[in-house]
Design a protein around this motif. Structure first.
Motif, PDB file in Angstrom:
ATOM      1  N   PRO A   1       0.819  -1.221   0.000  1.00 28.85           N
ATOM      2  CA  PRO A   1       0.000   0.000   0.000  1.00 28.85           C
ATOM      3  C   PRO A   1       0.849   1.265   0.000  1.00 28.85           C
ATOM      4  O   PRO A   1       1.933   1.303   0.602  1.00 28.85           O
ATOM      5  CB  PRO A   1      -0.788  -0.120   1.305  1.00 28.85           C
ATOM      6  CG  PRO A   1       0.104  -0.926   2.197  1.00 28.85           C
ATOM      7  CD  PRO A   1       0.794  -1.913   1.299  1.00 28.85           C
ATOM      8  N   PRO A   2       0.378   2.315  -0.659  1.00 26.56           N
ATOM      9  CA  PRO A   2       1.079   3.607  -0.603  1.00 26.56           C
ATOM     10  C   PRO A   2       0.913   4.247   0.764  1.00 26.56           C
ATOM     11  O   PRO A   2       0.030   3.874   1.550  1.00 26.56           O
ATOM     12  CB  PRO A   2       0.372   4.420  -1.694  1.00 26.56           C
ATOM     13  CG  PRO A   2      -1.003   3.835  -1.765  1.00 26.56           C
ATOM     14  CD  PRO A   2      -0.835   2.371  -1.500  1.00 26.56           C
TER      15      PRO A   2
ATOM     16  N   PRO B   1      -5.319   2.356  12.736  1.00 26.76           N
ATOM     17  CA  PRO B   1      -4.118   1.598  13.104  1.00 26.76           C
ATOM     18  C   PRO B   1      -4.004   0.225  12.432  1.00 26.76           C
ATOM     19  O   PRO B   1      -3.162  -0.581  12.819  1.00 26.76           O
ATOM     20  CB  PRO B   1      -4.295   1.418  14.617  1.00 26.76           C
ATOM     21  CG  PRO B   1      -5.771   1.286  14.785  1.00 26.76           C
ATOM     22  CD  PRO B   1      -6.363   2.237  13.762  1.00 26.76           C
ATOM     23  N   TYR B   2      -4.848  -0.056  11.444  1.00 27.31           N
ATOM     24  CA  TYR B   2      -4.813  -1.349  10.753  1.00 27.31           C
ATOM     25  C   TYR B   2      -4.094  -1.206   9.416  1.00 27.31           C
ATOM     26  O   TYR B   2      -3.981  -0.101   8.869  1.00 27.31           O
ATOM     27  CB  TYR B   2      -6.233  -1.871  10.522  1.00 27.31           C
ATOM     28  CG  TYR B   2      -7.008  -2.016  11.796  1.00 27.31           C
ATOM     29  CD1 TYR B   2      -6.817  -3.113  12.631  1.00 27.31           C
ATOM     30  CD2 TYR B   2      -7.922  -1.041  12.184  1.00 27.31           C
ATOM     31  CE1 TYR B   2      -7.514  -3.240  13.819  1.00 27.31           C
ATOM     32  CE2 TYR B   2      -8.627  -1.149  13.375  1.00 27.31           C
ATOM     33  CZ  TYR B   2      -8.424  -2.249  14.187  1.00 27.31           C
ATOM     34  OH  TYR B   2      -9.105  -2.362  15.367  1.00 27.31           O
ATOM     35  N   VAL B   3      -3.629  -2.324   8.887  1.00 22.99           N
ATOM     36  CA  VAL B   3      -3.099  -2.306   7.530  1.00 22.99           C
ATOM     37  C   VAL B   3      -4.272  -2.471   6.573  1.00 22.99           C
ATOM     38  O   VAL B   3      -5.273  -3.133   6.900  1.00 22.99           O
ATOM     39  CB  VAL B   3      -2.036  -3.405   7.306  1.00 22.99           C
ATOM     40  CG1 VAL B   3      -0.836  -3.166   8.181  1.00 22.99           C
ATOM     41  CG2 VAL B   3      -2.617  -4.794   7.543  1.00 22.99           C
TER      42      VAL B   3
ATOM     43  N   GLY C   1      -7.952   9.887  -4.469  1.00 24.36           N
ATOM     44  CA  GLY C   1      -8.495   9.773  -3.125  1.00 24.36           C
ATOM     45  C   GLY C   1      -7.584   9.097  -2.126  1.00 24.36           C
ATOM     46  O   GLY C   1      -7.583   9.461  -0.938  1.00 24.36           O
ATOM     47  N   HIS C   2      -6.800   8.116  -2.574  1.00 26.82           N
ATOM     48  CA  HIS C   2      -5.999   7.344  -1.620  1.00 26.82           C
ATOM     49  C   HIS C   2      -4.544   7.169  -2.044  1.00 26.82           C
ATOM     50  O   HIS C   2      -3.819   6.382  -1.432  1.00 26.82           O
ATOM     51  CB  HIS C   2      -6.630   5.968  -1.414  1.00 26.82           C
ATOM     52  CG  HIS C   2      -8.014   6.024  -0.846  1.00 26.82           C
ATOM     53  ND1 HIS C   2      -8.279   6.456   0.437  1.00 26.82           N
ATOM     54  CD2 HIS C   2      -9.221   5.724  -1.404  1.00 26.82           C
ATOM     55  CE1 HIS C   2      -9.583   6.401   0.646  1.00 26.82           C
ATOM     56  NE2 HIS C   2     -10.172   5.969  -0.444  1.00 26.82           N
ATOM     57  N   GLY C   3      -4.108   7.861  -3.087  1.00 26.18           N
ATOM     58  CA  GLY C   3      -2.716   7.764  -3.514  1.00 26.18           C
ATOM     59  C   GLY C   3      -2.358   6.422  -4.128  1.00 26.18           C
ATOM     60  O   GLY C   3      -1.177   6.066  -4.193  1.00 26.18           O
ATOM     61  N   MET C   4      -3.357   5.684  -4.643  1.00 19.91           N
ATOM     62  CA  MET C   4      -3.122   4.334  -5.176  1.00 19.91           C
ATOM     63  C   MET C   4      -2.763   4.400  -6.658  1.00 19.91           C
ATOM     64  O   MET C   4      -3.364   3.731  -7.503  1.00 19.91           O
ATOM     65  CB  MET C   4      -4.354   3.462  -4.927  1.00 19.91           C
ATOM     66  CG  MET C   4      -4.659   3.276  -3.441  1.00 19.91           C
ATOM     67  SD  MET C   4      -6.279   2.544  -3.089  1.00 19.91           S
ATOM     68  CE  MET C   4      -6.077   0.900  -3.780  1.00 19.91           C
TER      69      MET C   4
END
Length: 383
Positions: free
Chosen positions: A213-214, A223-225, A317-320
């Motif tokens: 993930p980015p 706090p989760y992946v 939105g999420h840098g993906m």
């Protein structure tokens, strides 16, 4: 002394129950030793569902060798395994019969638990399976006791999947079901309600390269992946099984660690994290967020507007960016396995504009998507 909880098993059509995770063998094809190591790690993690296919190159051959080795050491573990393989649509009856026999020979078994049509992506594929040589092949395989149940995987449109599910021919299906792409979830829920097994195709990779993930996405999920949240979301939805295309034993570590021991897969703290993730993405997209309502369709030029703007959503939105770019550049280069037209096919006719309930400047957003994501062609993993 504390007793170890038994691994969870979920119904899967009319066949044996399966673990929440399924080992997909398309990546462990470097050597027999690699496959054996991955298989052992999967079994140690409580995974009993193994998926393979002739189209995965050496996967079936190496899997057969690994099964034979494991059978000598842990026969009870191998007896608990549920094996799924797949045949591409369009085969003649004799060719399909020969290929199925070869599958059984490579795997070293007399009967396959699950046989799927591999890529029921177009109407002619469904016709083959319901009325053509495929119908004869599937009926013969069942009548001969060579397979326990039949199903399909699909990368096709929702209408085609819905027709396949309504046909009554199949007992399970494999679909693209992801936290970041939920459009097929209603189909999956209907299939589950009808007693079919449902396998989610590659939520780690096809769900957004969540194994890598980015930084933006990592921060949004803290706090989760991200991968844990994606897994928990799908399992909470009741999906029978999630496929994991492991190349090494460590790829199974998260699945092995996710043992709820009786509690819900998605607790209040996980729901809060998912809500925060969603809100962070929407905040970055602002008024340019595509809400995937599909109201803009059909496009006169055949542009898959929501699918393309979904990739833009993920990038902005999420840098993906890496995932969005990878998927965008498969368009038109992967046959019936992926979309055929990218955003450059938009001719700005404006038909979509009055249909969008959010009044998005769709032609402008499509042009921006193409500018952001178009790059050199990519090669698919197989095929």
């Amino acid at each position: 002394m504390r007793r170890t909880a038994l691994p969870e098993r979920r119904p899967f059509g009319s066949g044996p129950a399966v673990s929440p995770f399924c080992l997909g063998t398309m990546r462990a094809t470097g050597s027999a030793e690699q496959m054996a190591a991955v298989l052992r790690a999967a079994v140690a993690a409580g995974i009993n569902h193994i998926e393979t296919a002739p189209a995965y190159g050496t996967a079936e051959h190496f899997l057969g060798l690994a099964l034979a080795e494991l059978r000598q050491e842990q026969p009870e573990r191998v007896a608990d395994l549920v094996l799924t393989s797949k045949l591409l649509p369009g085969l003649g009856l004799a060719e399909g019969q020969a290929q199925l026999r070869q599958i059984l020979q490579r795997l070293g078994i007399e009967r396959l638990d699950n046989l799927a049509v591999h890529g029921l992506n177009r109407p002619e594929h469904l016709d083959w399976a319901l009325r053509g040589a495929g119908a004869e092949l599937l009926r013969w395989a069942l009548d001969e006791g060579l397979v326990g149940q039949v199903g399909f995987s699909s990368h096709g449109e929702n209408g085609l999947i819905e027709a396949a599910l309504a046909s009554g021919r199949f007992q399970f299906c494999s679909l693209h079901l992801h936290w970041f792409d939920q459009q097929r979830l209603p189909l999956a829920q209907a299939a589950l309600k009808a007693g079919l097994g449902v396998l989610a195709i590659s939520p780690a990779d096809k769900g957004g390269r969540l194994y890598d993930p980015p930084a933006t996405l990592l921060a949004d999920c803290a706090p989760y992946v991200p991968l844990e949240l994606a897994y928990r979301f799908l399992l909470d939805q009741g999906i029978s099984c999630l496929s994991l295309g492991a190349a090494q034993a460590s790829d199974l570590a998260l699945a092995a660690a996710l043992n709820p021991s009786g509690e819900a897969w998605l607790g209040p703290e996980h729901r809060l994290a998912l809500e925060t993730l969603q809100q962070q993405g929407l905040a970055r997209l602002g008024a340019e967020a595509c809400h995937q309502c599909q109201a803009c369709l059909p496009c006169p030029m055949g542009v898959p507007i929501p699918a393309l703007l979904r990739l833009r959503n993920l990038d902005v939105g999420h840098g993906m960016h890496a995932f969005a770019e990878e998927r965008y550049n498969l368009i038109g280069r992967a046959g019936h396995w992926w979309e055929e037209r990218n955003a450059s096919a938009c001719e700005r006719c404006g038909d979509c504009l009055p249909r969008c309930p959010h009044q998005l400047p769709i032609p402008d957003l499509l042009a921006d998507t193409h500018q952001r994501l178009a790059s050199a062609p990519r090669r698919r993993l197989w095929g």
